[in-house]
Design a protein around this motif. Structure first.
Motif, short mmCIF file in Angstrom:
data_model
loop_
_atom_site.label_atom_id
_atom_site.label_comp_id
_atom_site.label_asym_id
_atom_site.label_seq_id
_atom_site.Cartn_x
_atom_site.Cartn_y
_atom_site.Cartn_z
N HIS A 166 0.83 -1.20 0.00
CA HIS A 166 0.00 0.00 0.00
C HIS A 166 0.87 1.26 0.00
O HIS A 166 0.92 1.96 -0.97
CB HIS A 166 -0.96 -0.01 1.21
CG HIS A 166 -2.00 -1.07 1.09
ND1 HIS A 166 -1.78 -2.37 1.52
CD2 HIS A 166 -3.24 -1.04 0.57
CE1 HIS A 166 -2.86 -3.10 1.25
NE2 HIS A 166 -3.76 -2.32 0.68
N ASP A 210 -1.76 -0.81 -3.93
CA ASP A 210 -3.18 -0.47 -3.94
C ASP A 210 -3.41 0.97 -3.47
O ASP A 210 -2.68 1.46 -2.59
CB ASP A 210 -3.96 -1.42 -3.03
CG ASP A 210 -4.23 -2.76 -3.71
OD1 ASP A 210 -3.70 -2.98 -4.82
OD2 ASP A 210 -4.96 -3.58 -3.12
N ASP A 211 -4.40 1.60 -4.04
CA ASP A 211 -5.00 2.87 -3.61
C ASP A 211 -4.44 4.12 -4.29
O ASP A 211 -5.18 5.07 -4.52
CB ASP A 211 -4.93 3.09 -2.08
CG ASP A 211 -5.39 1.88 -1.29
OD1 ASP A 211 -6.31 1.18 -1.75
OD2 ASP A 211 -4.82 1.61 -0.22
N TRP A 214 -10.68 4.60 5.48
CA TRP A 214 -10.28 3.74 6.60
C TRP A 214 -9.11 4.33 7.38
O TRP A 214 -8.75 3.83 8.43
CB TRP A 214 -9.95 2.33 6.10
CG TRP A 214 -8.80 2.30 5.14
CD1 TRP A 214 -7.49 2.04 5.42
CD2 TRP A 214 -8.85 2.56 3.73
NE1 TRP A 214 -6.72 2.14 4.29
CE2 TRP A 214 -7.54 2.45 3.24
CE3 TRP A 214 -9.88 2.89 2.83
CZ2 TRP A 214 -7.22 2.66 1.88
CZ3 TRP A 214 -9.56 3.10 1.49
CH2 TRP A 214 -8.26 2.97 1.03
N HIS A 224 -9.15 0.49 -9.13
CA HIS A 224 -9.38 0.01 -7.75
C HIS A 224 -10.70 0.62 -7.26
O HIS A 224 -10.81 1.00 -6.11
CB HIS A 224 -8.20 0.46 -6.90
CG HIS A 224 -8.06 -0.24 -5.57
ND1 HIS A 224 -8.24 -1.60 -5.42
CD2 HIS A 224 -7.74 0.24 -4.33
CE1 HIS A 224 -8.02 -1.91 -4.14
NE2 HIS A 224 -7.74 -0.82 -3.46
N HIS A 272 -13.42 3.37 -3.44
CA HIS A 272 -12.97 2.34 -2.51
C HIS A 272 -14.05 1.90 -1.52
O HIS A 272 -13.83 1.82 -0.29
CB HIS A 272 -11.73 2.81 -1.73
CG HIS A 272 -10.84 1.68 -1.28
ND1 HIS A 272 -11.21 0.79 -0.29
CD2 HIS A 272 -9.61 1.30 -1.68
CE1 HIS A 272 -10.22 -0.07 -0.10
NE2 HIS A 272 -9.24 0.21 -0.94
ZN LIG Z 1 -7.36 -0.59 -1.37
#
Ligand SMILES: [Zn+2]
Length: 302
Positions: free
Chosen positions: A33, A81-82, A118, A177, A181
């Motif tokens: 990440h 990711d992200d 998150w 992605h 999210h």
């Molecule tokens: Zn993610």
């Protein structure tokens, strides 16, 4: 527990054994990440001695043509990711190690100051795992009620800008992605379809290149999501279920090893066996249904 698994893997030589048995002719995919460059350098050096870096496109080619010999032995794809802002600091490392990773972007968070939900104070207070279980509209409302509306800009930008995306495009490929999210399984039909399909068209417009690959947020998907992936025309979709990808694998359910961004090299070698991720999945599936959200299943992994 961590110590026990690490000791067991070292003592049995399980890591090397699994690498030799499974990873030689099958594609290994790892998921990061937001790692620090100093740490990622150690990881890439460890990988460079044991694997050959390849790309998501090359793996998709092998799956579609059946020509697995076109891949090097021990093929490894690095993914992120992200689209975290600090991923830009990794660019020199990609050049140094000759890695061309795939970075999976959220098309409505990259280029904005919207937060990764998150990572907000609101999510911490409510509980990230709780929020993963409630219907999507409720998740957004609860975050907004606690002061971190995921649809509005936060105090500090967490994602890359589009300029940074373009610059990094020299050394990295991009995949989808979703747009925001969400946990796709908690979305209604229309939103789930939009999160998958519009993400592709929005990224293609902003990046200026075709978007062939997708990664499921939190690794969660069902038949409905797979149908949307097919409709959208992605070549691959990546989960976070640990394992290797070979000739019999479904390109829309690629397995991958989720790695801790702060793992020591010793722990990295343990995570590459897939055992920690597998244990986490087992623990999560034994957790039972939370009282606050009776209609939804627990989610296997973070
Ligand atoms: Zn993610």
């Amino acid at each position: 527990m961590k110590q026990a698994i690490a000791g067991m893997v070292r003592w049995t030589g399980l890591g090397a054994l699994m690498r030799f048995g499974f990873a030689r002719r099958k594609a290994t995919i790892v998921v990061y990440h937001d790692p620090e460059p100093e740490l990622l350098r150690e990881h890439l050096a460890w990988f460079a001695e044991r694997y050959n870096f390849t790309t998501m496109d090359a793996v998709a080619d092998a799956m579609e043509t059946g020509r697995w010999n076109a891949l090097p032995p021990y093929p490894l794809v690095i993914t992120f990711d992200d689209g975290h802002r600090a991923n830009t600091k990794l660019e020199p490392l990609f050049r140094e190690f000759g890695v061309r990773p795939t970075i999976f972007l959220c098309s409505q968070i990259v280029g904005t100051a919207r937060p990764y939900w998150w990572k907000t104070a609101a999510a911490e207070r409510i509980g990230v795992e709780t929020l993963k279980l409630v219907p999507d509209a409720e998740r957004r409302q609860r975050l907004a009620d606690f002061g971190d509306d995921p649809d509005r800009d936060g105090a500090e930008r967490q994602a890359m800008t589009w300029d940074e995306v373009h610059r990094m495009g020299e050394v990295a490929d991009y995949g989808g992605h979703t747009r925001h999210h969400p946990i796709l399984l908690r979305c209604d039909d229309r939103q789930a379809a939009e999160e998958i399909e519009l993400c592709k068209t929005e990224l293609e417009a902003s990046v200026g290149k075709p978007c062939h690959h997708f990664a499921f947020p939190n690794g969660d998907f069902g038949e409905r999501e797979l149908a949307a992936i097919r409709r959208a025309g992605y070549r691959t979709a990546r989960s976070i279920d640990p394992g290797w990808n070979g000739p019999g694998s479904d390109p829309l359910q690629l397995k991958a090893f989720p790695l801790s961004d702060d793992a020591s090299v010793a722990w990295l070698s343990v995570q590459m066996t897939g055992i920690p991720a597998k244990l986490r999945t087992l623990k999560a599936s034994g957790r039972g249904k939370p009282a606050a959200a009776p209609d939804v299943r627990p989610i296997p992994a973070a």
